[in-house]
Write an enzyme that holds these catalytic residues in place. Structure first.
Site, PDB file in Angstrom:
ATOM      1  N   ARG A 145       3.242  -5.984  10.030  1.00 33.68           N
ATOM      2  CA  ARG A 145       2.671  -4.157  10.105  1.00 33.68           C
ATOM      3  C   ARG A 145       2.884  -4.065  11.836  1.00 33.68           C
ATOM      4  O   ARG A 145       3.036  -2.977  12.422  1.00 33.68           O
ATOM      5  CB  ARG A 145       1.138  -4.634  10.153  1.00 33.68           C
ATOM      6  N   ARG A 196      -1.231 -13.771   5.621  1.00 33.31           N
ATOM      7  CA  ARG A 196      -1.498 -13.397   6.669  1.00 33.31           C
ATOM      8  C   ARG A 196      -0.817 -13.388   8.231  1.00 33.31           C
ATOM      9  O   ARG A 196      -0.594 -12.525   8.447  1.00 33.31           O
ATOM     10  CB  ARG A 196      -3.352 -13.887   6.410  1.00 33.31           C
ATOM     11  N   THR A 201      -5.098  -7.170  10.296  1.00 29.31           N
ATOM     12  CA  THR A 201      -5.502  -5.413  10.136  1.00 29.31           C
ATOM     13  C   THR A 201      -4.881  -4.551  10.970  1.00 29.31           C
ATOM     14  O   THR A 201      -3.796  -3.377  10.028  1.00 29.31           O
ATOM     15  CB  THR A 201      -6.964  -5.639  10.272  1.00 29.31           C
ATOM     16  N   HIS A 248      -2.000  -5.088   1.486  1.00 27.14           N
ATOM     17  CA  HIS A 248      -2.892  -6.153   1.386  1.00 27.14           C
ATOM     18  C   HIS A 248      -2.988  -7.761   0.828  1.00 27.14           C
ATOM     19  O   HIS A 248      -1.715  -6.960   0.533  1.00 27.14           O
ATOM     20  CB  HIS A 248      -3.704  -5.562   0.579  1.00 27.14           C
ATOM     21  N   ASN A 278      -1.578   0.236   7.045  1.00 28.75           N
ATOM     22  CA  ASN A 278      -1.387  -1.141   7.379  1.00 28.75           C
ATOM     23  C   ASN A 278      -1.095  -1.641   6.216  1.00 28.75           C
ATOM     24  O   ASN A 278      -0.336  -2.773   6.424  1.00 28.75           O
ATOM     25  CB  ASN A 278      -2.711  -1.933   8.141  1.00 28.75           C
ATOM     26  N   LYS A 291       0.754  -1.319   0.031  1.00 30.49           N
ATOM     27  CA  LYS A 291       0.487   0.040   0.058  1.00 30.49           C
ATOM     28  C   LYS A 291       1.286   1.118   0.155  1.00 30.49           C
ATOM     29  O   LYS A 291       2.393   0.864   0.523  1.00 30.49           O
ATOM     30  CB  LYS A 291      -1.257  -0.044   1.224  1.00 30.49           C
TER      31      LYS A 291
END
Ligand code: ADP
Length: 194
Positions: free
Chosen positions: A142, A125, A131, A165, A162, A16
């Site tokens: 993150r 993930r 998130t 994606h 964050n 991002k």
């Protein structure tokens, strides 16, 4: 149909604007590669509004879920959603958050990639972390590189930044890979020792 061989599972990742601007492209790719995941497609690009708009789901359930998340934050910190949004209805809040998200995703070039390997969807993930960066453990992307939270983001009327994606399920991954790369985007090679 998603690939049934877990070693060949593919997932879609997009770095991002905050990830690109913080200079984390190499770091993110390194973290996938060091866990034996393969990069099988990779490109930097400036998305169009329509591309981002079509990337995020448009169904009411998904949009309302975004609204619920924001309400939960407001409740937790004792903020008044009425004051900021003029509503407490998650179905009306959701579209506002979705708009912030689209604006945020258009604010810099992005890096898109397809990552392949054993349980790639879940592995990526896990490496990314949850998130909300302020809740993400150290050692996750993150957790290591952001402390953003919805309390701060929503007060500033913007999406939570964050860093990346990553698809949530193999089905979502397949859909997102096709959306961003077309039908046959990826390369095939064996890693050293494979
Ligand atoms: P994920 O990206 O981890 O799959 P979601 O699909 O729930 O998470 O949300 C999509 C994106 O919307 C998040 O990555 C984040 O950038 C943003 N977001 C989610 N919830 C909020 C919120 N309450 N306020 C602002 N932005 C949010």
């Amino acid at each position: 149909m998603a690939n049934r061989n877990p070693k060949e599972e593919k997932t879609y990742v997009m770095i991002k604007p905050d990830g690109v601007k913080k200079g984390l492209i190499g770091e993110i790719i390194k973290r996938f590669e060091q866990r034996d995941l393969k990069i099988v497609a990779l490109e930097m690009f400036q998305p169009t509004h329509a591309e981002i708009d079509n990337h995020y789901p448009k169904d009411e359930a998904w949009i309302t879920r975004l609204g619920h998340k924001t309400l939960a934050t407001y409740e937790k910190y004792g903020f008044d959603p009425m004051e900021d949004f003029g509503t407490t209805d998650p179905a009306k809040l959701g579209p506002e958050i979705r708009k912030w998200l689209v604006d945020y995703m258009l604010s810099a070039p992005l890096v898109k990639m397809v990552v392949e390997g054993t349980h790639a969807v879940d592995m990526v993930r896990k490496i990314a972390g949850p998130t909300m960066p302020y809740l993400a453990d150290m050692g996750t992307i993150r957790g290591d590189f952001s402390n953003d939270s919805p309390a701060v983001a929503n007060a500033e009327k913007r999406a939570v930044a964050n860093i990346l994606h990553a698809s949530e399920t193999p089905e979502e991954a397949q859909h997102e890979i096709e959306h961003w790369f077309g039908k046959t985007p990826t390369h095939s090679y064996k890693r050293h020792g494979e």
